[in-house]
Design a protein around this motif. Sequence first.
Motif, PDB file in Angstrom:
ATOM      1  N   ILE A 214     -36.209  -5.521 -34.641  1.00  0.00           N
ATOM      2  CA  ILE A 214     -35.658  -3.951 -32.781  1.00  0.00           C
ATOM      3  C   ILE A 214     -35.965  -5.519 -31.622  1.00  0.00           C
ATOM      4  O   ILE A 214     -35.531  -4.743 -30.421  1.00  0.00           O
ATOM      5  CB  ILE A 214     -37.222  -3.145 -33.150  1.00  0.00           C
ATOM      6  N   ILE A 215     -36.479  -6.030 -31.820  1.00  0.00           N
ATOM      7  CA  ILE A 215     -36.649  -6.964 -30.460  1.00  0.00           C
ATOM      8  C   ILE A 215     -34.707  -7.763 -30.240  1.00  0.00           C
ATOM      9  O   ILE A 215     -35.332  -7.485 -28.456  1.00  0.00           O
ATOM     10  CB  ILE A 215     -37.700  -8.464 -31.206  1.00  0.00           C
ATOM     11  N   PHE A 216     -34.995  -8.057 -31.135  1.00  0.00           N
ATOM     12  CA  PHE A 216     -33.770  -8.978 -30.765  1.00  0.00           C
ATOM     13  C   PHE A 216     -32.488  -8.384 -31.119  1.00  0.00           C
ATOM     14  O   PHE A 216     -31.232  -8.780 -29.901  1.00  0.00           O
ATOM     15  CB  PHE A 216     -32.979 -10.599 -31.774  1.00  0.00           C
ATOM     16  N   ARG A 217     -32.151  -7.062 -31.097  1.00  0.00           N
ATOM     17  CA  ARG A 217     -31.498  -6.329 -31.264  1.00  0.00           C
ATOM     18  C   ARG A 217     -31.031  -5.247 -30.707  1.00  0.00           C
ATOM     19  O   ARG A 217     -30.254  -4.897 -29.860  1.00  0.00           O
ATOM     20  CB  ARG A 217     -30.983  -5.778 -32.613  1.00  0.00           C
ATOM     21  N   HIS A 218     -32.418  -4.383 -30.400  1.00  0.00           N
ATOM     22  CA  HIS A 218     -32.514  -2.995 -29.540  1.00  0.00           C
ATOM     23  C   HIS A 218     -32.482  -3.486 -27.647  1.00  0.00           C
ATOM     24  O   HIS A 218     -32.954  -2.345 -27.304  1.00  0.00           O
ATOM     25  CB  HIS A 218     -33.544  -2.439 -30.563  1.00  0.00           C
ATOM     26  N   ILE A 219     -33.807  -4.492 -27.864  1.00  0.00           N
ATOM     27  CA  ILE A 219     -34.675  -4.584 -26.605  1.00  0.00           C
ATOM     28  C   ILE A 219     -34.161  -5.608 -26.055  1.00  0.00           C
ATOM     29  O   ILE A 219     -34.015  -5.335 -25.123  1.00  0.00           O
ATOM     30  CB  ILE A 219     -36.288  -4.996 -27.026  1.00  0.00           C
TER      31      ILE A 219
END
Length: 308
Positions: A214-219
């Motif tokens: 979530i951190i590195f792919r989406h945010i």
Amino acid sequence: MTENTCNMTQEDFARLPQDRSLADAIVRPSVSYWRDVLRRITSDKVAIFSFAVIALITLAAIIAPMFSTGYETTDLLHTNLPPSASHWFGTDSLGRDLWARVWMGARISLLIGLGGAIVPQIIGIFLGGLSGYFGGWVDMLIMRVIDVGVCIPSLVYVTLIMLWLDSGPAAIIIAIAITGWMDSARVVRGRMLQFKNREFVLAARTQGASPLRIIFRHILPNILGQQVVSITSAIPAAIFLEAYLSFIGLGIKSPMTSWGQLCQTGASFYRLYPYQLFIPGVFISVTILAFYLFGNCLRDALDPHLRD
């Protein structure tokens, strides 16, 4: 309303043909975000000029030393010669060709500028992302470390680290990285707090995505634009810090050279041979100005609120 408007009748209007294909047609071509950014940059004359200056200096730093001699060759019979056809930038107090040393120094200064900007950003993005997303004791620990770190001037850290690691490009990059990641981490943490509760993040979490994904792919893709601008601003700051450290004797030392080391050497003879100080000083000033101008243009191009 005017009197003519009030007296209008149905005969004064013409009904347009009902063609749904024309009504639904997209008359303006679809432009993606990054294509729009590229269009804005290429239409900005200041951005084009500053990028051309950066590219020219970078290419010269790569190519010029391959065809130049005299970088470390001393010639005591030709010391302190002024600029001429045989020595375009003159020679120094040991007879070394300043043209070769300036471009070899450009390699070191640009390397330190890139490394001193990218490495702290990577550390700051990683730690700031973890702090903002997980919160709790992770956020408290990282932020307290930053609060303690920013209380001490960064020059103190850099000076102590340089005295411990000795001189060299790697030592300067490490010193900049240890002190420069804190501001980046704070910015990324703040942006992470804005995005971690958005709908697309909640959807990814519902589908079982891991926190790191979530951190590195989406945010992070949503905040990389701002970090790219930060890198373009950090490069000239790192170049200036290297020049400052070399000027006070804590940076690059001879026979290795950099723009700061050339200024430090030329400052001893600037009354008699001012070109030995002014030539590397001009390169430092022009490069720093070009990076700052390009960074400002890039910031404007990446800002969605300034789209045409």
